[in-house]
Design an enzyme around this catalytic site. Structure first.
Site, PDB file in Angstrom:
ATOM      1  NE  ARG A  33      45.671 -20.859 -33.949  1.00 29.68           N
ATOM      2  CZ  ARG A  33      46.258 -21.515 -34.396  1.00 29.68           C
ATOM      3  NH1 ARG A  33      47.617 -20.688 -34.729  1.00 29.68           N
ATOM      4  NH2 ARG A  33      46.699 -22.841 -34.668  1.00 29.68           N
ATOM      5  CD  GLU A  45      38.969 -25.425 -36.482  1.00 31.51           C
ATOM      6  OE1 GLU A  45      39.570 -26.517 -36.908  1.00 31.51           O
ATOM      7  OE2 GLU A  45      40.251 -25.208 -36.184  1.00 31.51           O
ATOM      8  CD  GLN A  50      37.926 -33.498 -47.226  1.00 32.82           C
ATOM      9  OE1 GLN A  50      38.632 -33.548 -47.306  1.00 32.82           O
ATOM     10  NE2 GLN A  50      37.208 -33.856 -46.084  1.00 32.82           N
ATOM     11  CB  THR A  51      39.923 -26.102 -47.529  1.00 31.22           C
ATOM     12  OG1 THR A  51      38.144 -27.036 -47.632  1.00 31.22           O
ATOM     13  CG2 THR A  51      39.713 -25.039 -49.028  1.00 31.22           C
ATOM     14  CE1 TYR A 128      40.671 -30.515 -34.657  1.00 35.45           C
ATOM     15  CE2 TYR A 128      38.980 -29.623 -36.180  1.00 35.45           C
ATOM     16  CZ  TYR A 128      40.607 -29.544 -35.629  1.00 35.45           C
ATOM     17  OH  TYR A 128      40.879 -28.150 -35.277  1.00 35.45           O
ATOM     18  CB  CYS A 200      54.823 -33.032 -37.735  1.00 30.16           C
ATOM     19  SG  CYS A 200      55.087 -35.278 -37.392  1.00 30.16           S
ATOM     20  CB  CYS A 207      62.875 -34.360 -37.343  1.00 31.97           C
ATOM     21  SG  CYS A 207      61.984 -35.962 -38.211  1.00 31.97           S
ATOM     22  CB  CYS A 210      60.496 -31.781 -34.320  1.00 30.06           C
ATOM     23  SG  CYS A 210      59.347 -32.025 -33.311  1.00 30.06           S
ATOM     24  CB  CYS A 216      59.549 -37.855 -31.904  1.00 30.23           C
ATOM     25  SG  CYS A 216      58.779 -38.995 -33.151  1.00 30.23           S
TER      26      CYS A 216
END
Ligand code: SF4
Length: 367
Positions: A33, A45, A50-51, A128, A200, A207, A210, A216
């Site tokens: 970032r 990305e 999966q990691t 995505y 989350c 919560c 949050c 929510c």
């Protein structure tokens, strides 16, 4: 879509404001970032599929150090890319990266497309990942749904259907689109992911801390532990395999998996499948050595003397639990079956080849 009826202007304003305020204080500082660079966003990305973030960080640093630009990656051999990927698994991701880099250079003049549709024409880039590149790197509005946001959205909406099914996906992508602000959508999407990843969480969401608890529905109904509905777990199958480190005149035999095989492009020792391992015997019966010897001979075309002792490695691949018996063997012959892409190499040069994870473990233990 009934689930989205309550997402009106007031809801969105309240949710966005509290989310961004939280992100200013708690957003994660991640190496990809540091600059809004589409190349770095793309690499991170793909690695993150999966990691976990913790597992990806060292791989990401090494990868962008070695291939700092899309041009450098486009010029790399697939073998070099796989070597840097070794251990991350799901190797088709690395092969697709190498192919997509070449396409970006040839078809897009080395510049990343800035729209979702063009990005999705590249190998390995789905909806995505395209949305992540467009929003994080170019700060253009593009909705995102991945594992963290899928869970977050489902809970915010109190969606108790299957979030991975067609209807669930339609609802969640529509939500992602509606909730996205025009101003700084990249920062907003990163905030959504961070909230899903750190607050989350799949188990015991925090919560009380949050920023979205006032918006929510799962929190209001006390259903956060049962939403999202879990995917059905596949039944585990136990398999028995054997690999043999075959030696000839101080060198060892390695073979490369062909296109279409699970580990295409990676190198391995001679390995054979011994079938389903329903009733594992420890130690395996003596007859297994004979069986391995004949199967390895059929694979390689070599007459091999397999030693009776072996080491056992256990590992899982998707729904398979695999017991791998690693033997040593010797042969006086050198000509390997032409149907196998093979090489005789010095043990020291194995470091330069991309090996399957278990082949690397065997090399460490037996060589
Ligand atoms: S209140 Fe709880 S369930 Fe709802 S979004 Fe926040 S952490 Fe998730």
């Amino acid at each position: 879509m009934d689930e989205l009826e309550r997402i009106d202007g007031a809801w969105k304003t309240r949710f966005r404001r509290s989310l961004l305020r939280w992100y200013d204080r708690h957003g994660r500082d991640l190496p990809w970032r540091a600059a809004a660079d589409p190349y770095r966003v793309w690499i991170s990305e793909i690695m993150l599929q999966q990691t976990t973030v913790a597992a990806v960080k060292p791989y990401f640093e090494r990868f962008v150090d070695r291939f700092p630009t899309v041009h450098a990656l486009a010029e790399a051999s697939e073998e070099d890319v796989l070597r840097l990927w070794e251990g991350l698994g799901y190797y088709s991701r690395a092969r697709n990266l190498a192919k997509a880099a070449k396409r970006i250079v040839t078809d897009f003049n080395g510049r990343f497309p800035e729209d979702v549709e063009s990005l999705r024409t590249l190998p390995g880039i789905g909806r995505y990942t395209a949305g992540a590149i467009v929003s994080f790197a170019f700060d253009r509005p593009a909705p995102i749904v991945e594992a963290n946001t899928l869970r977050l959205y489902a809970r915010l909406l109190g969606y108790d259907g299957d979030p991975r099914g067609t209807a669930g996906q339609r609802v969640l992508w529509a939500f992602a689109e509606q909730v996205l602000p025009k101003a700084r959508p990249g920062r907003f999407n990163q905030a959504l992911i961070d909230l899903g990843a750190t607050v989350c969480t799949p188990k015991d969401p925090n919560c009380e801390a949050c920023p979205a608890k006032g918006s929510c529905l799962a929190f209001a109904n006390g259903t956060q532990d049962s939403i999202p509905r879990l995917a059905k777990r596949a039944k585990i199958t136990r398999l028995l395999m054997a690999a043999v480190v075959v030696r000839n005149n101080g060198r060892v035999l390695v073979r490369q998996y062909a296109d279409g095989e699970r580990w295409a492009g990676l190198w391995d020792f001679a390995r054979v499948d011994l079938g389903v391992d329903d009733k594992p015997q420890d130690p395996p019966p003596a007859s297994v050595v004979k069986d391995v010897q004949s199967r390895i001979a059929a694979l390689t075309g070599l007459n091999i003397e397999v030693s009776p002792s072996f080491v056992v490695l256990e590992h899982s691949v998707t729904r398979y639990r695999i017991r791998l018996l690693a033997f040593e063997g010797t042969t006086l012959e050198q000509t390997v079956s032409a149907s196998v892409n093979s090489r005789w190499v010095e043990a020291s040069s194995l470091d330069e080849l991309p090996l399957s994870v278990t082949a690397r473990q065997i090399a460490k233990r037996l060589l």
